[in-house]
Design an enzyme around this catalytic site. Structure first.
Site, PDB file in Angstrom:
ATOM      1  N   GLU A   1     -10.837  -1.351 -10.003  1.00  0.00           N
ATOM      2  CA  GLU A   1     -10.514  -1.700  -8.606  1.00  0.00           C
ATOM      3  C   GLU A   1     -11.174  -0.732  -7.630  1.00  0.00           C
ATOM      4  O   GLU A   1     -11.719   0.309  -8.021  1.00  0.00           O
ATOM      5  CB  GLU A   1      -9.002  -1.701  -8.396  1.00  0.00           C
TER       6      GLU A   1
ATOM      7  N   SER B   1       4.425  -6.659  -3.123  1.00  0.00           N
ATOM      8  CA  SER B   1       2.964  -6.683  -3.258  1.00  0.00           C
ATOM      9  C   SER B   1       2.456  -8.008  -3.821  1.00  0.00           C
ATOM     10  O   SER B   1       3.070  -8.593  -4.726  1.00  0.00           O
ATOM     11  CB  SER B   1       2.526  -5.546  -4.183  1.00  0.00           C
TER      12      SER B   1
ATOM     13  N   LYS C   1       4.796   3.472  -9.154  1.00  0.00           N
ATOM     14  CA  LYS C   1       5.392   4.670  -8.556  1.00  0.00           C
ATOM     15  C   LYS C   1       6.845   4.468  -8.225  1.00  0.00           C
ATOM     16  O   LYS C   1       7.247   3.381  -7.849  1.00  0.00           O
ATOM     17  CB  LYS C   1       4.704   4.931  -7.233  1.00  0.00           C
TER      18      LYS C   1
ATOM     19  N   ASP D   1       0.243  -8.099  -5.759  1.00  0.00           N
ATOM     20  CA  ASP D   1      -0.011  -7.799  -7.176  1.00  0.00           C
ATOM     21  C   ASP D   1       0.975  -8.558  -8.076  1.00  0.00           C
ATOM     22  O   ASP D   1       0.618  -8.983  -9.185  1.00  0.00           O
ATOM     23  CB  ASP D   1       0.121  -6.296  -7.459  1.00  0.00           C
TER      24      ASP D   1
ATOM     25  N   VAL E   1      -5.201  -4.370  -6.800  1.00  0.00           N
ATOM     26  CA  VAL E   1      -4.995  -4.910  -8.147  1.00  0.00           C
ATOM     27  C   VAL E   1      -5.096  -6.438  -8.102  1.00  0.00           C
ATOM     28  O   VAL E   1      -5.815  -7.055  -8.904  1.00  0.00           O
ATOM     29  CB  VAL E   1      -3.630  -4.443  -8.714  1.00  0.00           C
TER      30      VAL E   1
ATOM     31  N   LYS F   1      -8.608  -3.170   3.224  1.00  0.00           N
ATOM     32  CA  LYS F   1      -7.956  -3.318   1.927  1.00  0.00           C
ATOM     33  C   LYS F   1      -7.919  -4.810   1.615  1.00  0.00           C
ATOM     34  O   LYS F   1      -7.410  -5.600   2.417  1.00  0.00           O
ATOM     35  CB  LYS F   1      -6.551  -2.737   2.072  1.00  0.00           C
TER      36      LYS F   1
ATOM     37  N   ASP G   1       8.845  -6.757   1.548  1.00  0.00           N
ATOM     38  CA  ASP G   1       7.535  -6.190   1.245  1.00  0.00           C
ATOM     39  C   ASP G   1       7.344  -6.159  -0.265  1.00  0.00           C
ATOM     40  O   ASP G   1       7.731  -5.203  -0.942  1.00  0.00           O
ATOM     41  CB  ASP G   1       7.406  -4.787   1.855  1.00  0.00           C
TER      42      ASP G   1
HETATM   43  N1  PSU Z   1      -0.518   2.449  -6.057  1.00  0.00           N
HETATM   44  C1  PSU Z   1      -1.115   3.635  -6.196  1.00  0.00           C
HETATM   45  N2  PSU Z   1      -2.403   3.798  -5.784  1.00  0.00           N
HETATM   46  C2  PSU Z   1      -3.095   2.780  -5.211  1.00  0.00           C
HETATM   47  C3  PSU Z   1      -2.442   1.515  -5.084  1.00  0.00           C
HETATM   48  C4  PSU Z   1      -1.163   1.393  -5.517  1.00  0.00           C
HETATM   49  O1  PSU Z   1      -0.514   4.554  -6.682  1.00  0.00           O
HETATM   50  O2  PSU Z   1      -4.250   2.970  -4.828  1.00  0.00           O
HETATM   51  C5  PSU Z   1      -3.195   0.374  -4.482  1.00  0.00           C
HETATM   52  C6  PSU Z   1      -3.597  -0.638  -5.566  1.00  0.00           C
HETATM   53  O3  PSU Z   1      -4.876  -1.154  -5.250  1.00  0.00           O
HETATM   54  C7  PSU Z   1      -2.551  -1.718  -5.412  1.00  0.00           C
HETATM   55  C8  PSU Z   1      -2.302  -1.692  -3.927  1.00  0.00           C
HETATM   56  O4  PSU Z   1      -2.970  -2.990  -5.835  1.00  0.00           O
HETATM   57  O5  PSU Z   1      -2.348  -0.326  -3.570  1.00  0.00           O
HETATM   58  C9  PSU Z   1      -0.986  -2.311  -3.558  1.00  0.00           C
HETATM   59  O6  PSU Z   1      -0.905  -2.437  -2.181  1.00  0.00           O
HETATM   60  P1  PSU Z   1       0.238  -3.350  -1.531  1.00  0.00           P
HETATM   61  O7  PSU Z   1       1.514  -2.652  -1.856  1.00  0.00           O
HETATM   62  O8  PSU Z   1      -0.078  -3.347  -0.052  1.00  0.00           O
HETATM   63  O9  PSU Z   1       0.099  -4.697  -2.146  1.00  0.00           O
HETATM   64 MN    MN Z   2       3.080  -4.656   0.888  1.00  0.00          MN
END
Ligand code: PSU
Ligand code: MN
Length: 309
Positions: free
Chosen positions: A28, A140, A159, A142, A108, A88, A138
């Site tokens: 990624e 993701s 995390k 993903d 991801v 992003k 919220d």
């Molecule tokens: N978690 C991490 N480091 C990262 C990400 C998540 O510890 O860089 C990144 C990954 O690319 C993941 C994205 O897919 O953040 C998720 O963002 P969001 O919560 O906005 O979907």
């Molecule tokens: Mn989000």
């Protein structure tokens, strides 16, 4: 070439490898554009590619450059991605980058989408996005991508800035297997422990390959998460990291940080509050995950041994 205007720019090396069924690992790029501070981001991107190659597979870093989707970047393209403004890119954002002709780091979800489109089955990352604590809505993309795209995602868990029990529940709801690599416990990124169980344990790349073949051969279409805990050497204990993540999370709420900005904000604050320790930990498992993904990609492309009954 209007009809191919929005197609994927795949390097010859990757195209050839896919055609010949050689192991390829997608990587990624949100981690490069939004995840790690410079100069770690570029160094890490290069090291992950080298890690994949050192195990005999071909790296395929996915990113958007000037509005084109690249699968595989040259070194100068990597450098340009790491040092210029980029958005992003999750599923909803591809067309933004394409039509505005800008750079983007794929999340991801974004990377799984691109990998699946061109036939890459294995992907290495650090941590997945999930259900956030700051806002119940919220969640993701993903999660959505893992539910619908048949790609193996090698990660270090998620995390504890996320609501981990809810994240695992949602994966279960969506039929996504969560495999613990050498562990029965879902790893929590900086920490090897979360107190939560994975759906199955695997102990070798071959076991992962067998599992995945079984899952997909039934016609199930989901992604599969392979979770490899951080090495003990770089682990940050829950007692240490939890209050830091809690503080970062509080600050995000107080400052009204929302949407896509939440994860990058939390990552940056956790890094600052841990004096860079979180970044060192992050880099260590990104590299480990790249190597494991390469081993899994090799096991996936090896001829299947027929089992005598
Ligand atoms: N978690 C991490 N480091 C990262 C990400 C998540 O510890 O860089 C990144 C990954 O690319 C993941 C994205 O897919 O953040 C998720 O963002 P969001 O919560 O906005 O979907
Ligand atoms: Mn989000």
């Amino acid at each position: 070439m209007n009809s191919t205007h929005f197609s994927f720019l795949v390097t010859d090396e990757i195209r050839r490898a896919l055609k010949q069924d050689q192991p390829v690992v997608a990587l990624e790029s949100t981690v490069i554009t939004h995840g790690l501070p410079a100069p770690h981001n570029l160094r890490l991107a290069r090291d992950m590619e080298a890690g994949v190659r050192s195990r005999g597979a071909i790296p395929a870093t996915v990113a958007l450059l000037n509005g084109s989707i690249h699968i595989g970047l040259t070194d100068s393209e990597l450098e340009s991605l790491a040092s210029n403004p980029a958005i992003k890119v999750s599923l909803r954002d591809f067309a933004t980058a394409l039509t505005k002709k800008i750079n983007g780091g794929t999340t991801v979800a974004g990377t799984m989408f691109a990998a699946h489109k061109i036939g890459i089955k294995v992907f290495a990352t650090g941590g997945i996005g999930g259900v956030h604590k700051e806002s119940r809505m919220d969640i993701s993309t993903d999660m959505q991508a893992l539910a619908t795209l048949p790609v193996i995602v090698v990660c270090a868990g998620a995390k504890s800035i996320l609501d981990l029990p809810s994240t695992l529940e949602l994966l279960e709801t969506n039929g996504v297997p969560v495999l613990g690599y050498g562990t029965d416990e879902f790893p929590a990124f900086f920490s090897r422990h979360s107190g939560l169980k994975v759906s199955a344990r695997v102990d070798s790349p071959q076991e992962v390959a067998d599992f995945v073949r079984a899952h997909w051969s039934l016609g199930l279409q989901s992604g599969i998460l392979v979770c490899q805990p951080i090495s003990a050497e770089f682990e940050i204990s829950r007692e240490e990291i939890d209050p830091i993540e809690e503080q970062a999370s509080q600050e995000a709420i107080e400052r009204g940080i929302r949407g896509q900005a939440v994860t990058p904000f939390l990552l940056r604050r956790v890094n600052e509050l841990s004096d860079g320790r979180s970044t060192r930990a992050n880099i260590s498992f990104l590299l480990n995950n790249a190597r494991l993904a390469a081993d899994i990609a090799k096991a996936m492309t090896a001829p299947i041994k027929t089992r005598s009954l």
